[in-house]
Design a protein around this motif. Structure first.
Motif, PDB file in Angstrom:
ATOM      1  N   ASP A 164       0.825  -1.209   0.000  1.00 25.74           N
ATOM      2  CA  ASP A 164       0.000   0.000   0.000  1.00 25.74           C
ATOM      3  C   ASP A 164       0.859   1.260   0.000  1.00 25.74           C
ATOM      4  O   ASP A 164       0.562   2.235  -0.690  1.00 25.74           O
ATOM      5  CB  ASP A 164      -0.919   0.016   1.228  1.00 25.74           C
ATOM      6  CG  ASP A 164      -1.988  -1.067   1.167  1.00 25.74           C
ATOM      7  OD1 ASP A 164      -2.352  -1.464   0.045  1.00 25.74           O
ATOM      8  OD2 ASP A 164      -2.439  -1.513   2.234  1.00 25.74           O
ATOM      9  N   VAL A 165       1.929   1.222   0.785  1.00 27.95           N
ATOM     10  CA  VAL A 165       2.827   2.373   0.854  1.00 27.95           C
ATOM     11  C   VAL A 165       3.454   2.646  -0.503  1.00 27.95           C
ATOM     12  O   VAL A 165       3.471   3.782  -0.991  1.00 27.95           O
ATOM     13  CB  VAL A 165       3.924   2.145   1.916  1.00 27.95           C
ATOM     14  CG1 VAL A 165       4.963   3.277   1.862  1.00 27.95           C
ATOM     15  CG2 VAL A 165       3.323   2.058   3.306  1.00 27.95           C
ATOM     16  N   LEU A 166       3.949   1.587  -1.143  1.00 33.74           N
ATOM     17  CA  LEU A 166       4.595   1.742  -2.450  1.00 33.74           C
ATOM     18  C   LEU A 166       3.601   2.222  -3.508  1.00 33.74           C
ATOM     19  O   LEU A 166       3.919   3.109  -4.309  1.00 33.74           O
ATOM     20  CB  LEU A 166       5.225   0.410  -2.880  1.00 33.74           C
ATOM     21  CG  LEU A 166       6.409  -0.075  -2.029  1.00 33.74           C
ATOM     22  CD1 LEU A 166       6.869  -1.453  -2.501  1.00 33.74           C
ATOM     23  CD2 LEU A 166       7.560   0.922  -2.099  1.00 33.74           C
ATOM     24  N   VAL A 167       2.403   1.623  -3.500  1.00 35.41           N
ATOM     25  CA  VAL A 167       1.387   2.017  -4.485  1.00 35.41           C
ATOM     26  C   VAL A 167       0.973   3.469  -4.281  1.00 35.41           C
ATOM     27  O   VAL A 167       0.788   4.221  -5.249  1.00 35.41           O
ATOM     28  CB  VAL A 167       0.158   1.085  -4.396  1.00 35.41           C
ATOM     29  CG1 VAL A 167      -0.985   1.624  -5.268  1.00 35.41           C
ATOM     30  CG2 VAL A 167       0.523  -0.330  -4.846  1.00 35.41           C
ATOM     31  N   THR A 168       0.855   3.871  -3.026  1.00 40.66           N
ATOM     32  CA  THR A 168       0.463   5.256  -2.740  1.00 40.66           C
ATOM     33  C   THR A 168       1.535   6.222  -3.219  1.00 40.66           C
ATOM     34  O   THR A 168       1.221   7.278  -3.787  1.00 40.66           O
ATOM     35  CB  THR A 168       0.233   5.452  -1.227  1.00 40.66           C
ATOM     36  OG1 THR A 168      -0.794   4.556  -0.800  1.00 40.66           O
ATOM     37  CG2 THR A 168      -0.197   6.876  -0.930  1.00 40.66           C
ATOM     38  N   ILE A 169       2.800   5.877  -3.016  1.00 41.67           N
ATOM     39  CA  ILE A 169       3.894   6.729  -3.500  1.00 41.67           C
ATOM     40  C   ILE A 169       3.841   6.846  -5.018  1.00 41.67           C
ATOM     41  O   ILE A 169       3.981   7.938  -5.588  1.00 41.67           O
ATOM     42  CB  ILE A 169       5.261   6.164  -3.048  1.00 41.67           C
ATOM     43  CG1 ILE A 169       5.400   6.282  -1.527  1.00 41.67           C
ATOM     44  CG2 ILE A 169       6.400   6.905  -3.743  1.00 41.67           C
ATOM     45  CD1 ILE A 169       6.647   5.616  -0.975  1.00 41.67           C
ATOM     46  N   VAL A 170       3.603   5.705  -5.693  1.00 45.06           N
ATOM     47  CA  VAL A 170       3.487   5.713  -7.156  1.00 45.06           C
ATOM     48  C   VAL A 170       2.301   6.569  -7.588  1.00 45.06           C
ATOM     49  O   VAL A 170       2.384   7.335  -8.562  1.00 45.06           O
ATOM     50  CB  VAL A 170       3.343   4.278  -7.700  1.00 45.06           C
ATOM     51  CG1 VAL A 170       3.036   4.307  -9.206  1.00 45.06           C
ATOM     52  CG2 VAL A 170       4.606   3.475  -7.441  1.00 45.06           C
ATOM     53  N   ALA A 171       1.186   6.465  -6.850  1.00 45.04           N
ATOM     54  CA  ALA A 171      -0.010   7.242  -7.178  1.00 45.04           C
ATOM     55  C   ALA A 171       0.244   8.736  -7.053  1.00 45.04           C
ATOM     56  O   ALA A 171      -0.189   9.529  -7.896  1.00 45.04           O
ATOM     57  CB  ALA A 171      -1.171   6.826  -6.274  1.00 45.04           C
ATOM     58  N   LEU A 172       0.955   9.125  -5.993  1.00 43.02           N
ATOM     59  CA  LEU A 172       1.268  10.548  -5.799  1.00 43.02           C
ATOM     60  C   LEU A 172       2.183  11.056  -6.910  1.00 43.02           C
ATOM     61  O   LEU A 172       1.989  12.168  -7.424  1.00 43.02           O
ATOM     62  CB  LEU A 172       1.932  10.740  -4.432  1.00 43.02           C
ATOM     63  CG  LEU A 172       1.027  10.545  -3.214  1.00 43.02           C
ATOM     64  CD1 LEU A 172       1.857  10.527  -1.936  1.00 43.02           C
ATOM     65  CD2 LEU A 172      -0.033  11.630  -3.152  1.00 43.02           C
ATOM     66  N   ILE A 173       3.173  10.237  -7.284  1.00 39.72           N
ATOM     67  CA  ILE A 173       4.072  10.622  -8.368  1.00 39.72           C
ATOM     68  C   ILE A 173       3.307  10.728  -9.683  1.00 39.72           C
ATOM     69  O   ILE A 173       3.486  11.678 -10.460  1.00 39.72           O
ATOM     70  CB  ILE A 173       5.231   9.612  -8.507  1.00 39.72           C
ATOM     71  CG1 ILE A 173       6.109   9.656  -7.258  1.00 39.72           C
ATOM     72  CG2 ILE A 173       6.054   9.898  -9.756  1.00 39.72           C
ATOM     73  CD1 ILE A 173       7.194   8.595  -7.223  1.00 39.72           C
ATOM     74  N   ALA A 174       2.423   9.748  -9.932  1.00 44.13           N
ATOM     75  CA  ALA A 174       1.626   9.764 -11.157  1.00 44.13           C
ATOM     76  C   ALA A 174       0.730  10.999 -11.220  1.00 44.13           C
ATOM     77  O   ALA A 174       0.599  11.642 -12.269  1.00 44.13           O
ATOM     78  CB  ALA A 174       0.766   8.497 -11.244  1.00 44.13           C
ATOM     79  N   ALA A 175       0.137  11.326 -10.085  1.00 43.63           N
ATOM     80  CA  ALA A 175      -0.722  12.512 -10.034  1.00 43.63           C
ATOM     81  C   ALA A 175       0.081  13.773 -10.316  1.00 43.63           C
ATOM     82  O   ALA A 175      -0.370  14.666 -11.056  1.00 43.63           O
ATOM     83  CB  ALA A 175      -1.400  12.606  -8.670  1.00 43.63           C
ATOM     84  N   LEU A 176       1.268  13.871  -9.739  1.00 45.70           N
ATOM     85  CA  LEU A 176       2.113  15.046  -9.928  1.00 45.70           C
ATOM     86  C   LEU A 176       2.568  15.170 -11.376  1.00 45.70           C
ATOM     87  O   LEU A 176       2.464  16.246 -11.985  1.00 45.70           O
ATOM     88  CB  LEU A 176       3.336  14.958  -9.008  1.00 45.70           C
ATOM     89  CG  LEU A 176       4.392  16.058  -9.161  1.00 45.70           C
ATOM     90  CD1 LEU A 176       3.788  17.424  -8.877  1.00 45.70           C
ATOM     91  CD2 LEU A 176       5.576  15.794  -8.240  1.00 45.70           C
ATOM     92  N   VAL A 177       3.054  14.068 -11.942  1.00 40.08           N
ATOM     93  CA  VAL A 177       3.536  14.086 -13.326  1.00 40.08           C
ATOM     94  C   VAL A 177       2.396  14.426 -14.284  1.00 40.08           C
ATOM     95  O   VAL A 177       2.554  15.248 -15.198  1.00 40.08           O
ATOM     96  CB  VAL A 177       4.166  12.731 -13.700  1.00 40.08           C
ATOM     97  CG1 VAL A 177       4.475  12.679 -15.194  1.00 40.08           C
ATOM     98  CG2 VAL A 177       5.423  12.491 -12.889  1.00 40.08           C
ATOM     99  N   ALA A 178       1.238  13.787 -14.084  1.00 41.26           N
ATOM    100  CA  ALA A 178       0.098  14.040 -14.960  1.00 41.26           C
ATOM    101  C   ALA A 178      -0.353  15.494 -14.881  1.00 41.26           C
ATOM    102  O   ALA A 178      -0.695  16.116 -15.896  1.00 41.26           O
ATOM    103  CB  ALA A 178      -1.063  13.110 -14.596  1.00 41.26           C
ATOM    104  N   GLN A 179      -0.338  16.049 -13.672  1.00 41.66           N
ATOM    105  CA  GLN A 179      -0.754  17.443 -13.510  1.00 41.66           C
ATOM    106  C   GLN A 179       0.217  18.391 -14.209  1.00 41.66           C
ATOM    107  O   GLN A 179      -0.202  19.346 -14.881  1.00 41.66           O
ATOM    108  CB  GLN A 179      -0.838  17.799 -12.025  1.00 41.66           C
ATOM    109  CG  GLN A 179      -1.235  19.250 -11.765  1.00 41.66           C
ATOM    110  CD  GLN A 179      -1.315  19.577 -10.294  1.00 41.66           C
ATOM    111  OE1 GLN A 179      -1.711  18.741  -9.488  1.00 41.66           O
ATOM    112  NE2 GLN A 179      -0.924  20.790  -9.937  1.00 41.66           N
ATOM    113  N   ILE A 180       1.515  18.128 -14.066  1.00 45.09           N
ATOM    114  CA  ILE A 180       2.512  18.987 -14.692  1.00 45.09           C
ATOM    115  C   ILE A 180       2.450  18.876 -16.219  1.00 45.09           C
ATOM    116  O   ILE A 180       2.521  19.889 -16.932  1.00 45.09           O
ATOM    117  CB  ILE A 180       3.925  18.615 -14.193  1.00 45.09           C
ATOM    118  CG1 ILE A 180       4.055  18.952 -12.702  1.00 45.09           C
ATOM    119  CG2 ILE A 180       4.997  19.336 -15.003  1.00 45.09           C
ATOM    120  CD1 ILE A 180       5.361  18.514 -12.086  1.00 45.09           C
TER     121      ILE A 180
END
Length: 440
Positions: A238-254
């Motif tokens: 869950d921790v790893l997936v959440t980190i990936v999700a946050l990174i994905a959200a940041l990259v997609a937003q940028i």
């Protein structure tokens, strides 16, 4: 009386009387439109036409709310909360309690600052981190007005000073609008010119933390909506997936310059990799949208309010009357222009939207008073930034309220807007005026 002044005063007075901010904005817009010479139907049309501009922002916040709730259900916030709880001595040791208070304040301040520049997610972190720690704040008897002041500082000072993330957008708006108004500047000069005004915000923060809200304040120990979801212990996956999700959200937003797509990308990562179940999707999004709905409605209404103010054509006469009144006195003229900026931003709720409105008038006016280029940058930047803290319609105040009021014990106007207005706008006027005069 000028229509802008009428509209903003009506909105502010009604808000202070605890009238819902949405209704206060609507009534203020009607009052401003009618006093500005528009008919009732023309005022209503201008207001309605402006609403659409806020729809994207409202949907963005709704999606961010859903993403925040989705992450909360992975158990990650439970880990954060348990880490803080370990610092709280249940026997009441003062040193441990003070350490826990300092940790919470520093962590929230750091997150707010990062949300503007390093990790530009704006207020999306607030519904993720603040509601789960409300019971800790209650246990430590921390005044939530202090937390509101800390969050608002972190949401405003970084973009005003630093040319990264949202700060880059703000600086580009200042640069572009000043150039359109006839004055070409070097973007590298903007942080230099805004250093003194931002020092005023820092003074306000210090006063709020160490003087105004230092005393303990008691709240009822009730569970918030998100606290009730913190039942799952996060696994390593869950921790790893959440980190990936946050990174994905940041990259997609940028990449897309869209908070909507960023939040969607983060939610999809959580679902695809099993940190969240598809059958929970509807509940998660509904809960997140409910949490952020207030911000969405206020932002939509604020756009209608801004549309009416611009339709009256009263902003330019307001500035011109200020110029005529204080012609020949640079100090008083600079102070008056800052106050005009405060009124405009308090009504619109956005520093980014205020700059284009005032730059076209303030730049030639400042050149007429023979201010230096650096002084004009400080004047335009400060006049735009004034009112972001303290405005009932600003996401810099709506965001903290959304996180601190999930249990109904934090009033938007009296616990967020008034404290941030007093601690940030007053020193910002003083330090902004000093910057303009020192820079000449």
């Amino acid at each position: 009386m000028n229509a802008v002044v009428v509209a903003v005063l009506v909105m502010l007075v009604l808000s202070l009387l605890r009238v819902n901010v949405v209704f206060a904005l609507l009534i203020g817009a009607l009052a401003g439109g009618l006093s500005g010479g528009l008919s009732f139907m023309d005022t209503l049309t201008s207001f309605t036409d402006g609403l659409g501009a806020g729809a994207t922002i409202a949907l963005s916040y709704a999606m961010l709310g859903g993403f925040a709730v989705a992450i909360s259900r992975t158990g990650i916030p439970e880990l954060l909360v348990s880490g803080v709880l370990k610092l709280v001595n249940k026997d009441g040791e003062v040193t441990r309690e003070n350490l826990a208070k300092a940790l919470i304040i520093i962590a929230l301040l750091a997150m707010a600052i990062f949300s503007q520049n390093l990790i530009p997610i704006h207020i999306a972190f607030i519904p993720l981190l603040v509601p789960p720690i409300l019971h800790i704040l209650n246990e430590l008897r921390i005044d939530r007005r202090l937390i509101a002041a800390v969050l608002t500082f972190g949401l405003t000072a970084p973009y005003i000073l630093l040319p990264y993330g949202f700060g880059l957008i703000f600086h580009e708006i200042v640069f572009t609008q000043m150039e359109l108004a006839g004055l070409t500047i070097d973007m590298a000069d903007i942080p230099k010119a805004m250093a003194i005004p931002v020092a005023g915000l820092l003074v306000g923060l210090i006063i709020a933390v160490f003087i105004s809200y230092r005393k303990p304040r008691d709240y009822h120990k009730t569970s918030s909506t998100i606290e009730g979801t913190l039942k799952k212990t996060a696994s390593t996956k869950d921790v790893l997936v959440t980190i990936v999700a946050l990174i994905a959200a940041l990259v997609a937003q940028i990449q897309t310059d869209s908070m909507i797509i960023g939040a969607l990308a983060g939610i999809l990562v959580l679902y695809v990799f099993g940190a969240m179940k598809w059958r929970e999707a509807d509940d998660v999004l509904t809960e997140g949208m409910r949490m952020m709905a207030f911000i969405g409605f206020v932002m939509i209404t604020a756009n209608g309010f801004a549309s009416v103010i611009q339709a009256t054509g009263a902003i330019e006469p307001l500035v011109e009357s200020v110029s005529d009144l204080f012609a020949g006195n640079k100090g008083i003229a600079a102070l008056a222009m800052l106050i005009v900026g405060l009124f405009v931003t308090m009504g619109i709720g956005s520093s980014f939207a205020t700059i284009p409105i005032i730059a076209a008038i303030f730049v030639p006016l400042s050149l007429e008073f023979e201010f230096s280029t650096m002084a004009i940058i400080a004047l335009i930047g400060t006049a735009g930034a004034l009112g972001d803290a303290g405005s009932p319609a600003s996401d810099s105040t709506l965001g903290p309220t959304a996180g601190l009021n999930v249990d109904g014990q934090h009033n938007h106007i009296w616990d967020t807007c008034v404290p941030t207005f007093l601690h940030y706008n007053i020193p910002l006027v003083i330090f902004g005026w000093a910057a303009v005069m020192l820079l000449g």
